[in-house]
Design a protein around this motif. Structure first.
Motif, PDB file in Angstrom:
ATOM      1  N   MET A   1      -6.411   1.040  -0.905  1.00 28.30           N
ATOM      2  CA  MET A   1      -5.774   1.820  -1.963  1.00 28.30           C
ATOM      3  C   MET A   1      -6.761   2.756  -2.650  1.00 28.30           C
ATOM      4  SD  MET A   1      -2.853  -0.758  -3.468  1.00 28.30           S
ATOM      5  CE  MET A   1      -3.995  -2.023  -4.004  1.00 28.30           C
TER       6      MET A   1
ATOM      7  N   LYS B   1       1.055   4.335  -2.636  1.00 30.15           N
ATOM      8  CA  LYS B   1       0.878   5.709  -2.142  1.00 30.15           C
ATOM      9  C   LYS B   1       1.984   6.618  -2.659  1.00 30.15           C
ATOM     10  CE  LYS B   1       0.566   8.346   2.189  1.00 30.15           C
ATOM     11  NZ  LYS B   1       0.573   8.228   3.674  1.00 30.15           N
TER      12      LYS B   1
ATOM     13  N   SER C   1      -4.103  -5.056  -7.196  1.00 26.14           N
ATOM     14  CA  SER C   1      -4.844  -5.403  -5.976  1.00 26.14           C
ATOM     15  C   SER C   1      -5.164  -6.894  -5.926  1.00 26.14           C
ATOM     16  CB  SER C   1      -6.139  -4.589  -5.882  1.00 26.14           C
ATOM     17  OG  SER C   1      -7.028  -4.953  -6.923  1.00 26.14           O
TER      18      SER C   1
ATOM     19  N   ILE D   1       0.837  -1.205   0.000  1.00 25.94           N
ATOM     20  CA  ILE D   1       0.000   0.000   0.000  1.00 25.94           C
ATOM     21  C   ILE D   1       0.870   1.253   0.000  1.00 25.94           C
ATOM     22  CG2 ILE D   1      -1.674   1.319   1.371  1.00 25.94           C
ATOM     23  CD1 ILE D   1      -2.716  -1.511   2.324  1.00 25.94           C
TER      24      ILE D   1
ATOM     25  N   ALA E   1      -3.487   0.451  -9.552  1.00 20.72           N
ATOM     26  CA  ALA E   1      -2.865  -0.290  -8.452  1.00 20.72           C
ATOM     27  C   ALA E   1      -3.133  -1.783  -8.592  1.00 20.72           C
ATOM     28  CB  ALA E   1      -3.405   0.203  -7.111  1.00 20.72           C
TER      29      ALA E   1
END
Length: 293
Positions: A92, A61, A77, A57, A75
């Motif tokens: 996220m 970021k 995931s 994460i 992202a």
């Protein structure tokens, strides 16, 4: 929505094993300047399988922060646990990512009904768009075209990254889904032909090394300049092969290190540095392309 060359970005690590945020920032800036159309953060190439969730994460970021809205960030995931994938997506979604890339659950070998239930649960967890990712060479389970068609009806499932390398899948998928469903190639070796046959983009490992050329190839194909796209591909074809002489992302990281883009070629165990013969092979290719001296 999402089109063109999206780099499956590596996650830089220091020799100590910590995240190399300086190199990460420089990579993001390089891709913005090179014309890369988007970044996939912490996917397979970003070593998602060996980054703990908090680190996973945090890397996403940082990438969003460095991009500052200048380039879309998707992202990674994916997880083989639906609960874990939902948790990652929810966390996220707070980071201003533009969407998610979620892989078919690996190791479990779920049935097609299980794959459908998995992705529908993830899609319901946030309001952000999700791109499905089919890579049976890594996951064992292969998501069928029929399953993709069923999932494409969910409003938050907007596309597919197909890493099978089987170009017949593209034609089958395009016939089975709506015209606005996005088709990404996840196989650099067949990516150009995928684009020429109607694909929308590539989520590319090679874009880590030659971002400008990959973006130009996608732009040419998008304008139906297939001769131009194939001319670029002819120069890059051997690089696509060489980047996979050892499991991804071993060779891309070594290449970036030799190009001076990373401070270290470190990987997370069980991945280790490439064999000497592999190092020499990719270095020769980089010399041929004028990427190192």
């Amino acid at each position: 929505m999402f089109r063109g060359s999206y780099v499956a970005l590596v996650t830089p690590l220091l020799a100590s094993g910590e995240i190399d945020n300086l190199s990460l920032e420089r990579l993001v800036q390089w891709h913005i300047e090179a014309g890369t159309h988007g970044i996939v953060a912490v996917g397979t190439t970003g070593e998602s399988a060996t980054l703990p969730m908090d680190e996973h994460i945090d890397v996403v970021k940082q990438i969003v922060h460095y991009a500052q809205g200048q380039i879309p960030v998707i992202a990674g995931s994916g997880a083989n646990s639906t609960e874990e994938a939902i948790f990652l997506s929810k966390e996220m979604a707070k980071l201003s990512v533009d969407g998610f890339l979620s892989v078919v659950p690996y190791y479990n070998k779920p049935q097609q009904r299980g794959i459908i239930a998995h992705f529908e649960a993830i899609a319901e967890a946030t309001d952000l768009p999700t791109i499905l990712y089919n890579v049976p060479s890594r996951t064992v389970a292969d998501m069928s075209t029929e399953t993709v068609a069923k999932l494409s009806k969910h409003p938050n499932i907007v596309g597919l990254k197909d890493a099978t390398g089987d170009l017949t899948r593209l034609a089958e998928t395009r016939q089975a889904v709506s015209s606005d469903f996005i088709n990404f190639s996840g196989d650099d070796a067949t990516g150009c032909e995928f684009l020429c046959q109607g694909g929308d983009g590539v989520i590319s490992v090679s874009a880590n090394i030659v971002p400008t050329q990959m973006a130009q190839m996608c732009d040419a194909a998008g304008k139906q300049d297939f001769l131009g796209a194939r001319a670029i591909e002819a120069v890059l074809s051997k690089l696509h092969t060489d980047l996979f002489i050892e499991p991804n992302p071993v060779i891309p990281k070594w290449a970036l290190y030799k190009m001076g883009r990373l401070q270290s070629a470190m990987l997370r165990l069980p991945m280790v540095l490439p064999e000497l013969n592999s190092q020499k092979q990719i270095e020769y290719r980089l010399l041929q392309l004028g990427l190192i001296k």
